[in-house]
Design an enzyme around this catalytic site. Structure first.
Site, PDB file in Angstrom:
ATOM      1  N   ASN A 156     -10.826   3.428  -7.500  1.00 60.54           N
ATOM      2  CA  ASN A 156     -10.589   2.790  -6.202  1.00 60.54           C
ATOM      3  C   ASN A 156     -10.951   3.792  -5.113  1.00 60.54           C
ATOM      4  O   ASN A 156     -10.197   4.731  -4.855  1.00 60.54           O
ATOM      5  CB  ASN A 156      -9.115   2.378  -6.092  1.00 60.54           C
ATOM      6  CG  ASN A 156      -8.795   1.803  -4.727  1.00 60.54           C
ATOM      7  OD1 ASN A 156      -9.694   1.457  -3.965  1.00 60.54           O
ATOM      8  ND2 ASN A 156      -7.512   1.695  -4.412  1.00 60.54           N
ATOM      9  N   TRP A 157     -12.112   3.571  -4.499  1.00 62.44           N
ATOM     10  CA  TRP A 157     -12.578   4.519  -3.484  1.00 62.44           C
ATOM     11  C   TRP A 157     -11.869   4.325  -2.141  1.00 62.44           C
ATOM     12  O   TRP A 157     -12.101   5.094  -1.207  1.00 62.44           O
ATOM     13  CB  TRP A 157     -14.099   4.385  -3.305  1.00 62.44           C
ATOM     14  CG  TRP A 157     -14.891   5.024  -4.416  1.00 62.44           C
ATOM     15  CD1 TRP A 157     -14.410   5.623  -5.551  1.00 62.44           C
ATOM     16  CD2 TRP A 157     -16.317   5.150  -4.478  1.00 62.44           C
ATOM     17  NE1 TRP A 157     -15.446   6.098  -6.316  1.00 62.44           N
ATOM     18  CE2 TRP A 157     -16.632   5.832  -5.683  1.00 62.44           C
ATOM     19  CE3 TRP A 157     -17.365   4.749  -3.647  1.00 62.44           C
ATOM     20  CZ2 TRP A 157     -17.946   6.116  -6.062  1.00 62.44           C
ATOM     21  CZ3 TRP A 157     -18.671   5.039  -4.033  1.00 62.44           C
ATOM     22  CH2 TRP A 157     -18.946   5.719  -5.232  1.00 62.44           C
ATOM     23  N   LYS A 158     -11.059   3.281  -2.030  1.00 67.68           N
ATOM     24  CA  LYS A 158     -10.324   3.008  -0.782  1.00 67.68           C
ATOM     25  C   LYS A 158     -11.294   3.001   0.411  1.00 67.68           C
ATOM     26  O   LYS A 158     -12.425   2.562   0.259  1.00 67.68           O
ATOM     27  CB  LYS A 158      -9.195   4.019  -0.596  1.00 67.68           C
ATOM     28  CG  LYS A 158      -8.325   4.167  -1.840  1.00 67.68           C
ATOM     29  CD  LYS A 158      -7.042   4.861  -1.546  1.00 67.68           C
ATOM     30  CE  LYS A 158      -6.310   5.174  -2.848  1.00 67.68           C
ATOM     31  NZ  LYS A 158      -4.902   5.334  -2.689  1.00 67.68           N
ATOM     32  N   HIS A 195      -3.090  -4.553  -4.000  1.00 68.19           N
ATOM     33  CA  HIS A 195      -2.839  -3.108  -3.930  1.00 68.19           C
ATOM     34  C   HIS A 195      -1.700  -2.850  -2.940  1.00 68.19           C
ATOM     35  O   HIS A 195      -1.597  -3.520  -1.910  1.00 68.19           O
ATOM     36  CB  HIS A 195      -4.110  -2.373  -3.491  1.00 68.19           C
ATOM     37  CG  HIS A 195      -4.024  -0.897  -3.688  1.00 68.19           C
ATOM     38  ND1 HIS A 195      -3.347  -0.079  -2.811  1.00 68.19           N
ATOM     39  CD2 HIS A 195      -4.492  -0.085  -4.672  1.00 68.19           C
ATOM     40  CE1 HIS A 195      -3.419   1.181  -3.242  1.00 68.19           C
ATOM     41  NE2 HIS A 195      -4.117   1.198  -4.370  1.00 68.19           N
ATOM     42  N   GLU A 201      -1.268  -0.676  -0.758  1.00 66.60           N
ATOM     43  CA  GLU A 201      -1.693  -0.355   0.610  1.00 66.60           C
ATOM     44  C   GLU A 201      -1.993  -1.635   1.384  1.00 66.60           C
ATOM     45  O   GLU A 201      -1.806  -1.683   2.608  1.00 66.60           O
ATOM     46  CB  GLU A 201      -2.900   0.597   0.571  1.00 66.60           C
ATOM     47  CG  GLU A 201      -2.453   2.001   0.151  1.00 66.60           C
ATOM     48  CD  GLU A 201      -3.537   2.881  -0.436  1.00 66.60           C
ATOM     49  OE1 GLU A 201      -4.717   2.488  -0.407  1.00 66.60           O
ATOM     50  OE2 GLU A 201      -3.187   3.960  -0.940  1.00 66.60           O
ATOM     51  N   GLU A 260       1.503   0.529 -10.551  1.00 65.86           N
ATOM     52  CA  GLU A 260       1.319   1.635  -9.612  1.00 65.86           C
ATOM     53  C   GLU A 260       2.596   1.836  -8.798  1.00 65.86           C
ATOM     54  O   GLU A 260       2.792   1.156  -7.777  1.00 65.86           O
ATOM     55  CB  GLU A 260       0.169   1.323  -8.653  1.00 65.86           C
ATOM     56  CG  GLU A 260      -1.161   1.097  -9.327  1.00 65.86           C
ATOM     57  CD  GLU A 260      -2.312   1.448  -8.400  1.00 65.86           C
ATOM     58  OE1 GLU A 260      -3.074   2.344  -8.753  1.00 65.86           O
ATOM     59  OE2 GLU A 260      -2.419   0.859  -7.313  1.00 65.86           O
ATOM     60  N   GLY A 290      -1.279   8.490  -4.012  1.00 71.17           N
ATOM     61  CA  GLY A 290      -1.797   9.409  -3.001  1.00 71.17           C
ATOM     62  C   GLY A 290      -0.837  10.512  -2.614  1.00 71.17           C
ATOM     63  O   GLY A 290      -1.043  11.191  -1.610  1.00 71.17           O
ATOM     64  N   SER A 295      -1.683   9.024  -8.426  1.00 68.28           N
ATOM     65  CA  SER A 295      -1.961  10.466  -8.521  1.00 68.28           C
ATOM     66  C   SER A 295      -2.454  10.879  -9.909  1.00 68.28           C
ATOM     67  O   SER A 295      -2.104  11.956 -10.405  1.00 68.28           O
ATOM     68  CB  SER A 295      -0.725  11.272  -8.104  1.00 68.28           C
ATOM     69  OG  SER A 295      -0.408  11.013  -6.747  1.00 68.28           O
ATOM     70  N   GLY A 320      -7.348   6.627  -7.599  1.00 68.12           N
ATOM     71  CA  GLY A 320      -7.743   6.655  -6.193  1.00 68.12           C
ATOM     72  C   GLY A 320      -8.456   7.951  -5.850  1.00 68.12           C
ATOM     73  O   GLY A 320      -9.642   8.138  -6.132  1.00 68.12           O
ATOM     74  N   GLY A 321      -7.726   8.881  -5.250  1.00 72.47           N
ATOM     75  CA  GLY A 321      -8.314  10.097  -4.713  1.00 72.47           C
ATOM     76  C   GLY A 321      -9.221  10.838  -5.694  1.00 72.47           C
ATOM     77  O   GLY A 321     -10.323  11.276  -5.327  1.00 72.47           O
TER      78      GLY A 321
HETATM   79  C1  PEP Z   1      -4.816   3.847  -6.013  1.00 76.29           C
HETATM   80  O1  PEP Z   1      -5.548   3.852  -5.022  1.00 76.29           O
HETATM   81  O2  PEP Z   1      -4.614   2.798  -6.629  1.00 76.29           O
HETATM   82  C2  PEP Z   1      -4.220   5.110  -6.425  1.00 76.29           C
HETATM   83  C3  PEP Z   1      -3.487   5.120  -7.508  1.00 76.29           C
HETATM   84  O3  PEP Z   1      -4.465   6.204  -5.649  1.00 76.29           O
HETATM   85  P1  PEP Z   1      -4.237   7.748  -6.050  1.00 76.29           P
HETATM   86  O4  PEP Z   1      -4.853   7.931  -7.424  1.00 76.29           O
HETATM   87  O5  PEP Z   1      -4.914   8.523  -5.012  1.00 76.29           O
HETATM   88  O6  PEP Z   1      -2.766   7.966  -6.123  1.00 76.29           O
END
Ligand code: PEP
Length: 268
Positions: free
Chosen positions: A13-15, A97, A99, A171, A177, A217, A238-239
């Site tokens: 997930n590049w957000k 998601h 967010e 999640e 994040g 994370s 994500g990150g």
């Molecule tokens: C996500 O965007 O779904 C996520 C889990 O982000 P991160 O890995 O950065 O926590």
């Protein structure tokens, strides 16, 4: 539970990162580092980067996913993106998601509508669920996730969502994040709880076949803790998914589990 029958999936997930000018190059770089065919690999860039990423991945067996889809077919929804608009650009879609629940007020009812649009359009949905920290500390994590699953799934025929290849991403919101990941054991317990909820929604034994990913994370250093759990089938990342070394390490570790499952399946 027949974990050997479920695929191992790593979804990136590049957000709200990358632009049409640089997303293709990043996708190509990452593609060259994650050639592990036993793992189902998906990259979900921003809407405006879908075409560039799709072009960069044209010769790769890597899926392209959107990060959201609107709950209506079409209409006066300025700035939104319908399932029809994604045709030819994406074959997967992240739905619900945290967010988007937080920043766009997405309710379970809306999320149920998004699932319907995804199924109609042949998009493979990754439905995100997870509790906030207060709920976990109050012992309500399972109840919250159960409520989210009921809200999103109960109005659908299980057969429709099965045919669409529904994937759940557990999640915990407090882990996204933040650099603070859940423990493998806690995530595994939640993955089991997710399948119990889905079974109770009307899926029965078919719930055992639903892939459940962990997200929050995830890094190359901690992915092994999650994939050591038979109830966890991969990760929504994500990150770390924007960093070629990190995602390469994550997919390489996922390949060990995916290939072990293939061997296990062949032996049974
Ligand atoms: C996500 O965007 O779904 C996520 C889990 O982000 P991160 O890995 O950065 O926590």
């Amino acid at each position: 539970m027949m974990a050997a029958m479920r695929p191992v999936i790593i979804a990136a997930n590049w957000k709200m990162n990358t632009t049409p000018a640089d997303a293709g190059e990043l996708a190509a770089t990452i593609a060259g580092r994650i050639r592990e065919p036993a793992v189902v690999r998906v990259i979900c860039p921003p809407f405006v980067c879908l075409a560039a990423v799709g072009a960069a991945l044209a010769d790769e067996e890597i899926g392209v996913g959107a990060q959201d889809v609107h709950h209506e077919v079409a209409g006066a929804y300025t700035g939104d993106t319908s399932a029809a608009m994604l045709q030819g650009l994406a074959s997967w879609v992240i739905i619900g998601h945290s967010e988007r629940r937080r920043d766009h007020g997405e309710t379970d009812e809306r999320i149920s509508g998004k699932l319907r649009r995804a199924v109609e359009a042949g998009l493979r949905p990754i439905l995100c669920v997870g509790e906030v920290l207060d709920d976990r500390e109050a012992g309500r994590a399972v109840a919250v996730v159960d409520g989210q699953l009921h809200g999103a799934l109960a109005g659908h025929l299980p057969a429709d969502l099965q045919a669409a290849g529904l994937v759940i991403a557990y999640e915990p919101v407090w882990a996204i994040g933040t650099g603070r990941n859940a423990s493998g054991a806690d995530a595994a317990a939640m993955a089991e709880a997710v399948r119990s909820s889905i079974a109770a929604i009307g899926w029965g034994a078919a719930a055992a076949d639903v892939p459940v990913l962990y997200g929050g994370s995830v890094t190359a250093a901690n992915i092994g803790e999650f994939l050591a759990e038979p109830s966890i089938d991969g990760a929504l990342v994500g990150g770390a998914s924007l960093k070629p070394d990190e995602i390469a390490g994550i997919v390489a570790r996922a390949g060990l589990t995916a290939n072990a499952r293939l061997v296990e399946t062949a032996a049974t």
